[in-house]
Design a protein around this motif. Structure first.
Motif, PDB file in Angstrom:
ATOM      1  N   GLU A  97     -12.011 -59.330  -3.948  1.00  0.00           N
ATOM      2  CA  GLU A  97     -11.689 -60.474  -4.811  1.00  0.00           C
ATOM      3  C   GLU A  97     -10.953 -60.040  -6.069  1.00  0.00           C
ATOM      4  O   GLU A  97     -10.266 -60.832  -6.705  1.00  0.00           O
ATOM      5  N   PHE A  98     -11.131 -58.778  -6.446  1.00  0.00           N
ATOM      6  CA  PHE A  98     -10.464 -58.240  -7.625  1.00  0.00           C
ATOM      7  C   PHE A  98      -9.791 -56.939  -7.213  1.00  0.00           C
ATOM      8  O   PHE A  98     -10.472 -55.988  -6.804  1.00  0.00           O
ATOM      9  N   THR A 142      -7.594 -63.078 -10.551  1.00  0.00           N
ATOM     10  CA  THR A 142      -8.094 -64.329  -9.993  1.00  0.00           C
ATOM     11  C   THR A 142      -8.955 -64.020  -8.773  1.00  0.00           C
ATOM     12  O   THR A 142      -8.788 -63.005  -8.108  1.00  0.00           O
ATOM     13  N   SER A 143      -9.879 -64.913  -8.504  1.00  0.00           N
ATOM     14  CA  SER A 143     -10.715 -64.786  -7.304  1.00  0.00           C
ATOM     15  C   SER A 143     -10.890 -66.180  -6.704  1.00  0.00           C
ATOM     16  O   SER A 143     -11.367 -67.078  -7.395  1.00  0.00           O
ATOM     17  N   PRO A 144     -10.436 -66.369  -5.454  1.00  0.00           N
ATOM     18  CA  PRO A 144      -9.816 -65.386  -4.554  1.00  0.00           C
ATOM     19  C   PRO A 144      -8.448 -64.926  -5.073  1.00  0.00           C
ATOM     20  O   PRO A 144      -7.849 -65.580  -5.931  1.00  0.00           O
ATOM     21  N   LEU A 145      -7.945 -63.817  -4.527  1.00  0.00           N
ATOM     22  CA  LEU A 145      -6.611 -63.362  -4.855  1.00  0.00           C
ATOM     23  C   LEU A 145      -5.568 -64.323  -4.318  1.00  0.00           C
ATOM     24  O   LEU A 145      -5.833 -65.117  -3.404  1.00  0.00           O
ATOM     25  N   ILE A 187     -19.813 -54.920  -5.743  1.00  0.00           N
ATOM     26  CA  ILE A 187     -19.424 -53.706  -5.029  1.00  0.00           C
ATOM     27  C   ILE A 187     -18.092 -53.239  -5.613  1.00  0.00           C
ATOM     28  O   ILE A 187     -17.117 -54.011  -5.655  1.00  0.00           O
ATOM     29  N   PHE A 188     -18.053 -52.005  -6.087  1.00  0.00           N
ATOM     30  CA  PHE A 188     -16.855 -51.438  -6.698  1.00  0.00           C
ATOM     31  C   PHE A 188     -16.331 -50.329  -5.792  1.00  0.00           C
ATOM     32  O   PHE A 188     -17.008 -49.308  -5.604  1.00  0.00           O
ATOM     33  N   GLN A 189     -15.147 -50.538  -5.234  1.00  0.00           N
ATOM     34  CA  GLN A 189     -14.517 -49.554  -4.348  1.00  0.00           C
ATOM     35  C   GLN A 189     -13.496 -48.751  -5.161  1.00  0.00           C
ATOM     36  O   GLN A 189     -12.490 -49.299  -5.621  1.00  0.00           O
ATOM     37  N   GLY A 247     -18.890 -59.796  -7.314  1.00  0.00           N
ATOM     38  CA  GLY A 247     -17.809 -59.813  -6.350  1.00  0.00           C
ATOM     39  C   GLY A 247     -17.442 -58.427  -5.876  1.00  0.00           C
ATOM     40  O   GLY A 247     -18.059 -57.419  -6.257  1.00  0.00           O
ATOM     41  N   LEU A 248     -16.401 -58.380  -5.056  1.00  0.00           N
ATOM     42  CA  LEU A 248     -15.900 -57.128  -4.497  1.00  0.00           C
ATOM     43  C   LEU A 248     -14.646 -56.703  -5.255  1.00  0.00           C
ATOM     44  O   LEU A 248     -13.664 -57.454  -5.321  1.00  0.00           O
TER      45      LEU A 248
END
Length: 567
Positions: free
Chosen positions: A444-445, A248-251, A486-488, A461-462
């Motif tokens: 967000e994910f 879900t987004s937001p968490l 953006i994928f961290q 999303g992030l």
């Protein structure tokens, strides 16, 4: 009376018949004698197309050599034969082939007479057995259940095959009859009866999943003939499992959420668009519904408020069990979560690459290429020297080099000014960009797919993972031209062979940033989109391609790749 001797020698005492032949003497006449037979008595393995022969010691009356006096029997059934006599031998030829593995009796009875009119004293009988059936033909699979490519197969289905003939049960086992899902073997029990082999799984099969059954050439019929080729077929089980929410987004319990945030839910599978609506997907402030627009695309449902959300306020989002997948399965339970807004509106900002954006490949220790690559954009290497750029057949110029494989220039730290200082700036900007991407807060994910994002459609999303991320099947990034991803990734990034990352809806590779703390590896003939910021290294296997940039704090390894810089 049965005479078991099939060969008589002259030592056998003949029967003497005395006939008057004058006043003072009698003439001696010998009764007919059979001296041999073909086949011999009690013979086995006799061909089914054989003839039966009896040889007499002396000439016989041909008129008495017929199907009445020379008889072939199978039990109590007389077998039709053609009888012929020549040169002291009577032959009978069956008018049709005999049966396999069957006992027959052949008899010359007392109706047979010699040329002098003397009858055979006793019936002469032999017994023989025909050869067993010889089967040299490979068995075949007559039918399969489920059928090949069947869909909607019950999860408790027993898989079976029917053969065209009886099989050797000892050859039908868990080794010769298997069921797999992908490369994973399914545990089960194999049995055989009535020409049918069955595979019964120990547990119900998974929902909406493709399985492959195989019968190998190790299965044999009763004559040890194996299948000519292995039989393999696939089927897909019924979708009777409830869908679930990947993210879900937001968490849940997120704070500082932008007031213009679009609330979204990512499902694990495609959903029925008609069931994703303002009734099943709601947003509330306390008990007050928030007016908004619900949409669905690419496994993701979104709720966009028609007004800016209130600042520093708790909102509750809910998706009900009325949301269904394409097979009519609803969510097992309703999902509800809360988040708190900030006092500002915001969107995810792009990562500023600075001077690093001028390069399609930028590395610190090496750029190595095998075979022939096609590179569009500049290459930069610093602090390593030109000698650490290999496989590109460079042609030196003042402050740069060129290569037939590069549409652009190649720069290294040992080239003429101002190249060294420009590269130092670019490398520093690359590191700054990496730290920016890695430090973005409030993803967000979080841990989406526990690191396996294969088959997913990802909205902007992030995203954050504290482990390795794998891409074993195609992934789609869908969004508008200004959307940012953006994928961290705290571990490695690994994309499988011939797998593609594609863009949809106007999404642009220049707005996609993959921050990878470990190694980034892209399988042969795969395709990737976006800017890679790797702290360890980047490797493209043979034939892989990318639209974006490859920015590594160690080395970039190429092998006949297409690397294209995006604007």
């Amino acid at each position: 009376m049965k005479i078991k001797n099939s060969v008589f020698v002259l030592a056998v005492f003949p029967v003497l018949v005395f006939l008057g032949c004058g006043k003072d003497e009698d003439q001696v006449i010998v009764a007919p004698t059979i001296v041999s037979s073909t086949p011999v008595d009690d013979a086995t393995g006799i061909a089914i197309a054989s003839t039966i022969e009896f040889n007499f010691l002396a000439a016989m009356d041909p008129q008495t050599m017929n199907s009445t006096t020379v008889v072939l029997m199978e039990g109590t059934t007389e077998i039709a034969t053609a009888v012929a006599y020549d040169n002291n031998k009577v032959t009978m030829t069956p008018t049709a082939e005999l049966a396999n593995s069957t006992e027959y009796t052949a008899t010359v009875n007392t109706g047979a007479e010699s040329a002098l009119g003397v009858a055979l004293e006793n019936d002469f009988t032999i017994t023989f057995t025909t050869v067993a059936v010889v089967d040299n033909e490979a068995p075949v699979v007559s039918s399969k259940d489920p059928l090949s490519d069947a869909t909607g197969v019950a999860r408790d289905k027993t898989v079976s095959v029917v053969f065209n003939e009886p099989m050797d049960p000892a050859t039908i086992s868990a080794t010769t009859f298997t069921l797999v899902q992908g490369i994973t073997a399914v545990a089960g029990t194999v049995s055989y009866a009535d020409n049918t082999a069955t595979f019964t799984a120990d547990a119900n099969l998974e929902s909406k999943t493709t399985y492959t059954a195989t019968i190998t050439t190790g299965v044999q019929d009763l004559f040890q003939n194996g299948l000519a080729t292995a039989t393999t077929w696939s089927f897909t089980t019924l979708d009777d499992a409830a869908p679930f929410i990947n993210s879900t987004s937001p968490l849940s319990d997120a704070t500082g959420v932008a007031r213009n945030k679009t609330v979204s839910i990512m499902f694990n599978e495609s959903m029925n668009l008609e069931t994703i609506n303002a009734t099943t997907f709601t947003l509330k402030k306390g008990t007050t519904p928030v007016a908004g627009v619900v949409a669905y695309a690419d496994n993701t449902a979104t709720f966009t408020s028609t007004t800016i959300l209130e600042s520093n306020t708790v909102y509750t989002a809910e998706i009900t069990t009325g949301a269904q997948d394409l097979s009519g399965n609803g969510l097992a339970t309703a999902t509800t979560w809360n988040f708190t807004t900030s006092n500002v509106t915001a969107t995810l900002a792009v990562v500023n690459l600075g001077e690093a954006s001028n390069y399609v490949i930028l590395a610190k220790t090496a750029i190595n290429n095998s075979s022939t690559s096609a590179i569009t954009g500049h290459l930069g290497l610093s602090p390593a020297a030109t000698s650490y750029i290999t496989g590109l057949s460079l042609t030196d110029a003042t402050g740069y080099a060129t290569s037939a494989q590069v549409t652009g220039n190649v720069y290294a730290a040992d080239m003429a000014d101002p190249t060294p200082i420009n590269l130092t700036t670019a490398v520093n900007d690359m590191i700054t960009a990496y730290n920016d991407a890695a430090g973005r807060p409030t993803p967000e994910f979080l841990e989406l797919g526990t690191g396996n994002i294969g088959g997913m459609t990802l909205s902007a999303g992030l995203y954050k993972w504290t482990s390795t991320v794998t891409i074993p099947s195609d992934v789609t990034l869908t969004g508008g031209a200004d959307d940012v991803w953006i994928f961290q990734i705290s571990g490695d990034l690994s994309q499988s062979t011939a797998i593609n990352v594609t863009l949809n809806g106007g999404a642009q590779a220049k707005n996609i940033f993959w921050q990878v703390a470990g190694e980034a590896t892209f399988g042969a003939n795969s395709h990737f989109e976006g800017n890679i910021l790797s702290k360890t290294g980047i490797t493209f296997l043979n034939g892989a391609s990318i639209n974006g940039r490859t920015l590594a704090q160690t080395a970039v390894i190429l092998d006949a790749n297409a690397v294209t810089k995006v604007q």
